[in-house]
Write a protein that holds these residues in place. Structure first.
Motif, short mmCIF file in Angstrom:
data_model
loop_
_atom_site.label_atom_id
_atom_site.label_comp_id
_atom_site.label_asym_id
_atom_site.label_seq_id
_atom_site.Cartn_x
_atom_site.Cartn_y
_atom_site.Cartn_z
N PRO A 41 -88.14 -7.60 38.11
CA PRO A 41 -86.96 -6.73 38.05
C PRO A 41 -86.86 -5.74 39.21
CG PRO A 41 -87.98 -6.91 35.89
CD PRO A 41 -88.94 -7.53 36.87
N GLY A 42 -88.01 -5.45 39.87
CA GLY A 42 -87.99 -4.52 40.99
C GLY A 42 -87.57 -5.15 42.30
N PHE A 43 -87.48 -6.48 42.33
CA PHE A 43 -87.04 -7.21 43.53
C PHE A 43 -85.52 -7.38 43.48
CE2 PHE A 43 -90.80 -9.92 45.23
CZ PHE A 43 -91.62 -8.80 45.25
N GLU A 44 -84.91 -7.47 44.66
CA GLU A 44 -83.54 -7.96 44.77
C GLU A 44 -83.61 -9.42 45.19
OE1 GLU A 44 -81.36 -5.79 47.72
OE2 GLU A 44 -82.99 -5.85 49.19
N TYR A 45 -82.62 -10.22 44.77
CA TYR A 45 -82.67 -11.66 44.99
C TYR A 45 -81.35 -12.20 45.52
CZ TYR A 45 -86.98 -11.71 42.20
OH TYR A 45 -88.26 -11.49 41.73
N GLY A 46 -81.46 -13.36 46.14
CA GLY A 46 -80.29 -14.09 46.58
C GLY A 46 -80.64 -15.55 46.71
N LEU A 47 -79.63 -16.40 46.69
CA LEU A 47 -79.87 -17.82 46.87
C LEU A 47 -78.73 -18.44 47.66
CD1 LEU A 47 -78.00 -19.77 44.80
CD2 LEU A 47 -79.49 -18.70 43.13
N MET A 48 -79.07 -19.51 48.37
CA MET A 48 -78.08 -20.23 49.17
C MET A 48 -78.29 -21.73 48.99
SD MET A 48 -77.38 -19.92 53.26
CE MET A 48 -75.98 -20.71 54.05
N PRO A 49 -77.33 -22.44 48.41
CA PRO A 49 -77.42 -23.89 48.35
C PRO A 49 -77.32 -24.47 49.77
CG PRO A 49 -75.83 -23.07 46.73
CD PRO A 49 -76.14 -21.94 47.67
N LEU A 50 -78.33 -25.24 50.16
CA LEU A 50 -78.32 -25.90 51.46
C LEU A 50 -77.66 -27.27 51.39
CD1 LEU A 50 -81.95 -25.03 52.65
CD2 LEU A 50 -79.85 -23.70 52.97
N VAL A 51 -77.78 -27.92 50.23
CA VAL A 51 -77.14 -29.21 49.96
C VAL A 51 -76.62 -29.16 48.53
CG1 VAL A 51 -77.43 -31.70 49.79
CG2 VAL A 51 -78.73 -30.42 51.51
N GLY A 52 -75.37 -29.53 48.32
CA GLY A 52 -74.80 -29.52 46.98
C GLY A 52 -74.48 -28.12 46.50
N ASP A 53 -74.09 -28.02 45.23
CA ASP A 53 -73.73 -26.76 44.62
C ASP A 53 -74.83 -26.29 43.68
OD1 ASP A 53 -71.30 -27.00 45.93
OD2 ASP A 53 -70.28 -27.86 44.19
N ALA A 54 -74.69 -25.05 43.20
CA ALA A 54 -75.61 -24.50 42.21
C ALA A 54 -74.79 -23.72 41.19
CB ALA A 54 -76.66 -23.60 42.86
N MET A 55 -75.20 -23.78 39.93
CA MET A 55 -74.53 -23.03 38.88
C MET A 55 -75.43 -21.86 38.47
SD MET A 55 -71.74 -22.97 36.93
CE MET A 55 -71.14 -24.65 36.77
N VAL A 56 -74.91 -20.63 38.62
CA VAL A 56 -75.65 -19.41 38.30
C VAL A 56 -74.75 -18.52 37.44
CG1 VAL A 56 -76.85 -17.40 39.21
CG2 VAL A 56 -76.88 -19.54 40.49
N ASP A 57 -75.23 -18.14 36.27
CA ASP A 57 -74.44 -17.27 35.38
C ASP A 57 -73.05 -17.85 35.12
OD1 ASP A 57 -76.61 -15.58 35.41
OD2 ASP A 57 -75.68 -14.09 36.73
N GLY A 58 -72.96 -19.16 35.03
CA GLY A 58 -71.67 -19.80 34.77
C GLY A 58 -70.78 -19.90 35.98
#
Length: 294
Positions: A187-204
């Protein structure tokens, strides 16, 4: 839970069909932990006689982190290192007080797919001696039909070998078929993500390929749904305490530091050394000019 901030990268054509999408730094989000730069290169199939050729250029106060997915790239630097990086391997170059390097396709006319990242060095390490390390073996494991590779930092009981100087994590996630993954977060980290191929579903929400989703901090887990063939780069870290300035290939904590480095590079100062046969590195104009994350 923080809402997802969706960030569209900027694109640049570096020639020979080499398209780069730059997600960090960005006006909406300059950093994710100590991760201060993210370029997604390819996938590209070069024509015969063409490839990636990045001429000699300098760095200070950062670590360059190259994650290769397809192709072969030759790294050469002013410390005398020459290292071929292949898929599934990491090159980590610590600039510290100053270093110069080149990056070239090992063979023209081949495919290339890579993520190029920078890690800002904390103030106490910004002037450390430059160094280079190559990591051919990385921790990896499967969760259902997904293969996860720990690129940097710690995740659960696993620790990557890459020598870094700030609390952070980097994970590559690739799946053969439809996958639902639960990632355990700090919880103390900040996060991010990037799909390099295809899509991703996060929190709907569907995050499209090459779209950076900034998740903020305060999360203890993340539910991630991926279609078959998808690949996602997941980054996190403690929010960086010191304001970081960035211009061209330089990271610093004052405009004076960066201006001095630029002047010394243009004047051919010994600070950055020479590469290979002793020829001085040549000035390479930045493909995407930016200042302070803008």
């Amino acid at each position: 839970m923080n809402p997802i901030v969706r960030i569209q990268p900027r694109s640049a054509d570096l020639g020979d069909g080499m398209l780069v999408r730059r997600a960090l730094p960005n006006r909406q989000q300059r950093m994710i932990g100590a991760w201060c730069f993210l370029d997604h290169a390819g996938p590209v199939q070069f024509e015969p006689g063409k490839g990636m050729h990045v001429g000699a250029h300098p760095h200070i106060a950062l670590q360059t982190f190259t994650w290769l997915i397809e192709g072969e790239v030759l790294h050469r630097d002013s410390l005398g290192n020459e290292q071929i990086i292949r898929p599934g391997q990491v090159n980590l170059m610590t600039a510290g007080h100053g270093i110069a390097h080149t990056e070239d396709s090992l063979h023209d006319g081949e495919r290339l797919h890579a993520a190029q990242l920078w890690i800002a060095l904390p103030p106490e390490h910004k002037d450390c001696p430059p160094a280079f390390e190559h990591y051919a073996e990385l921790p990896h494991w499967r969760e259902g039909s997904a293969e996860l590779t720990l690129l940097a930092g710690r995740y659960g009981e696993r620790t990557a070998a890459a020598r870094i100087h700030s609390p952070l994590v980097g994970i590559d996630i690739a799946c053969d078929s439809t996958s639902n993954i639960t990632l355990q977060l700090d919880p103390g980290f900040e996060y991010g993500l990037m799909p390099l191929v295809g899509d991703a579903m996060v929190d709907g929400e569907t995050i499209s390929a090459d779209e950076l989703a900034y998740l903020g901090k305060g999360r203890s887990e993340l539910q991630l749904a991926l279609p078959a063939g998808a690949r996602v780069l997941f980054l996190g870290g403690e929010p960086f305490e010191e304001p970081v300035l960035m211009w061209w290939n330089f990271v610093g904590f004052s405009k004076e530091d960066i201006a001095q480095a630029q002047t010394e590079w243009e004047q051919g100062a010994a600070r950055f050394g020479t590469i290979g046969d002793g020829q001085a590195p040549r000035l390479v104009a930045p493909p995407l000019p930016w200042r302070n994350g803008s």
